[in-house]
Every structure is written in C-alpha cells, then in structure tokens.
Scaffold this active site. Sequence first.
Site, PDB file in Angstrom:
ATOM      1  N   HIS A  82       0.893  -1.274  -0.002  1.00 31.79           N
ATOM      2  CA  HIS A  82       0.072  -0.021   0.027  1.00 31.79           C
ATOM      3  C   HIS A  82       0.854   1.279   0.067  1.00 31.79           C
ATOM      4  CE1 HIS A  82      -3.817   2.018   1.061  1.00 31.79           C
ATOM      5  NE2 HIS A  82      -2.891   3.121   1.752  1.00 31.79           N
ATOM      6  N   ASP A 161     -14.589   2.222   6.767  1.00 34.29           N
ATOM      7  CA  ASP A 161     -13.425   3.135   6.131  1.00 34.29           C
ATOM      8  C   ASP A 161     -14.277   4.065   5.259  1.00 34.29           C
ATOM      9  OD1 ASP A 161     -10.812   4.291   6.077  1.00 34.29           O
ATOM     10  OD2 ASP A 161     -11.129   3.694   4.088  1.00 34.29           O
ATOM     11  N   ARG A 168     -14.131  12.318   7.013  1.00 29.57           N
ATOM     12  CA  ARG A 168     -13.105  13.194   7.571  1.00 29.57           C
ATOM     13  C   ARG A 168     -13.024  13.987   6.448  1.00 29.57           C
ATOM     14  NH1 ARG A 168      -9.413   8.389   7.548  1.00 29.57           N
ATOM     15  NH2 ARG A 168      -7.813  10.047   8.201  1.00 29.57           N
TER      16      ARG A 168
HETATM   17  N1  URA Z   1      -5.137   6.771   2.832  1.00 31.45           N
HETATM   18  C1  URA Z   1      -5.857   5.968   3.302  1.00 31.45           C
HETATM   19  O1  URA Z   1      -6.200   4.778   2.989  1.00 31.45           O
HETATM   20  N2  URA Z   1      -6.654   6.309   4.528  1.00 31.45           N
HETATM   21  C2  URA Z   1      -6.356   7.751   5.078  1.00 31.45           C
HETATM   22  O2  URA Z   1      -7.050   8.182   6.016  1.00 31.45           O
HETATM   23  C3  URA Z   1      -5.327   8.413   4.320  1.00 31.45           C
HETATM   24  C4  URA Z   1      -4.779   7.899   3.252  1.00 31.45           C
END
Ligand code: URA
Length: 433
Positions: A82, A161, A168
């Site tokens: 990642h 998420d 966010r």
């Molecule tokens: N990348 C992600 O996957 N999540 C974050 O909060 C910031 C960057």
Amino acid sequence: MRMVDLIEKKRDGGSLSKKEIRFIIEGYVQGDIPDYQMAAWAMAVIFRGMSLEETSELTLAMAQSGDQLDLSSLGGRFVDKHSTGGVGDKTTLLLGPMVAACGVPVAKMSGRGLGHTGGTIDKLSSVPGFRVELTQEEFLAQVKKIGLSIIAQTGNLVPADKKLYALRDVTATVSSIPLIASSVMSKKIAAGAQGIVLDVKYGSGAFMKTVEEARMLATTMVEIGKALGRQTIAVLSNMNQPLGRAVGNSLEILEVADALQGKGPQDLVEVSLELGAWMLVAGEVVSNVVSGKERLRQSLASGAAWDKFLAFLTAQGGDAQAVADRRLRVAPWNLPILAESTGYVQAFDAHKIGILAMALGAGRVTKDSPIDLGAGVVLVKKAREWVVAGEPLLQLYASNQEMLAEGRKFAQNLAVVGSEAPELLPLIEEVIL
Ligand code: URA
C-alpha cells in the site's frame, strides 16, 4: 452506552475500551450513530490521539465491519502493498509484474485518484478494454493462473472506512495518525494479507510533509500489524518531486511499459525494487532484501516481468498489444513549457505538479467528477538536471485548448533554475520493521 458519553470521554483525554470502540464503529456503519456525532468524535481524536491498543482495536473493528477476503485458496503466503499516495506514483504497476514473476502472488485491490494524487485503477482504465471490476471468483482464478490481478475495491469491503473517510474528508479530520493508520491497515487486513509492505511517502506531494511525521505514521502501522499478527514492513520514501517523468493516466502506463522493458526512469525503478524486494522477503522466497532486488532485476532483464504485465492486461480484457505498440490515447493538445534561464533545475514541487495535472483534466476534483485519461504532464527535466534557456522543462497534454491554457497558468514559474546543482534527499529514507 451512549455516543455522547464516548465523545466526552475522548474530548477529555480518556482511553476508550474495546467494547466502546466496537460500539462506535458498529453503530456508525448501521446508521445508529449520526454523522454529526461521528465528526465530533473524530475531531476529539485529532486533538487527543489514541493509544496503540485503541488504534489496533479501531483497525480490527473497521476491518470486520464488512466482507473479508479469504485468500487461503491461493496457498502460500499472501503479501499486499500500500502506498500512502503520491504524484506519478506508478510503483504498483511496475513491482506487481516483477514480484509475480518471482513467484509471490499479487492479488491487489487499488484505489482511484483523489485530489492531486493519482490512483492505480485510473491508470489501468486508460488501457482499452481493461476491466477494473472482477467477481471474487474471477479475481482469485486469475491470481491462481498467472499470479497477478489488480482490481478496484469491491462492494462491501471495510464499509466503516468508506463512510468515515468521506466524513473526515469534509470535516478537516483526515490528518490524524491513528485515523490514517487504522484506515490503511483495516483495508489491508480485510483484503486477507499476511504480509504487508507499506510505502509511506513524505514531502511536498505526500500526505505527510516531513520525515518525522511519516516515521510516526509508519511506526504506528507497523505496531498495529504486530499487534494483529501481520508482518508489516514500512519503507519511508521521498515524494518531493514526482516519481518518474510522467504524471497522468495513459502517460504513466506508457512509462511503466518502458520501465518493464529496461528503459525505466531510475527513481521509479529504485523505489519499486526496494518495495518489491521487501514483498519477496515477506513472501518468504528470499531471505534478505539484497537477494530480493537481484531476483527482481533478473525478472526485468529476462523479459519475464514484461511478459507477466502483458499476460495480466490480457487476462483482464485489456488490449496489451496497444500498450506494447504505444497506441494508448494521449490528449491531442500539447504545449512545451520552456526554461527562461540556463542552469540546474533546483526542484519540481510534486504537489504543484499534481495540481497542474488536475487542471489539465487528469485528476478528480470530487470523488465522482470525470477524468481525462489521456491528459497530464511529462517532466522533460527533473531536479538536478541541466537545462539551457529555451529548452522544454515540461510538456503539457490536454484534450482542448481551454484546459491547456488553464494548465499553462499553473505551469509558469513551477521550476526554479540555478547555477548550483542542488543536493537531493535520498529516495529511500528508512525502513521500519
Ligand atoms: N489513505 C487512506 O487509505 N486512508 C487515510 O486516512 C489516508 C490515506
């Protein structure tokens, strides 16, 4: 349990228990906790932070908030990678075929670009016919057959998420280490990884502007990995200028094709070799990173990695021959930006180049805005290279004259030229295990 009490507890600097964190995540995903309370809680986390125990529990609760991939049918150790996001960052597309050619399967879910940063899925979408969405069965069958598949994130993976990140994004609560770390790690854990290699970028084009911030984020993610039983390796890499020379989707695929045929830009190859070698270490096919790099270099020199890339594109319906023949669509209007003086290029700010690429149409302003896969920028010169007045520094590509004119405004005075060659920071700063 009441959400208002948990917001208050975090606001006053308290620690949340496992049960309380589960209550927050489950309640938010189910719609019992409204956005305004979740936003207040996220802001409390921004100011008060979270302990490692809290962050690990948050990661696990998020990872378990939806579907989780079962990769056991692939056999062996499954390693994922990642990047925290950058400009011109096409490392996945270069290291994926190299790592797969060395015998470690790559079954990767990637994202689209947002803001000034690019996304692997947009880049692949510039290959005619390429399918970024496969069923889980197709995805696993392809990995079994050729060792490599890259797809867009599927439906119900880590819904917590998806929802929390979108919140966010609009409530100024992105830049919190526990929130970023849990967001990244929950996705990797739900995607079934046993080994995780993280490219944590720092610099003007990255989310973390300083090495210190990047180190803190990387250490937190490595510790979460340890707490949750996943081997996690974080590489801190420099994103002060774009990686390689191409920024923009089809332009970047063409650069990857060059790199896989041994004509790659040195910085892109160096970062990809470092990350790929750690994937081979985590996949237990080599015992150290030096042998890992050697194996990856052999996969480039023998043509095995290039063949693997073409097989991967074909398997997902893409026109591999169009890539091999460099027939991808590149936006027809182009314009060189010329140097006004002679000397060494001092710097090319990655963030500003990302904004320029967006102005030309290569990036998204909002999550759903359209994107021009053929638009972008080529850095004809990079930092520390010599340029003569009147020579091109950049080449801009857009689909119409208006966007080219818009890009031109951003491109003026982007590079400073000076008489001394600047000292560049190392591409790889540190590896945290
Ligand atoms: N990348 C992600 O996957 N999540 C974050 O909060 C910031 C960057």
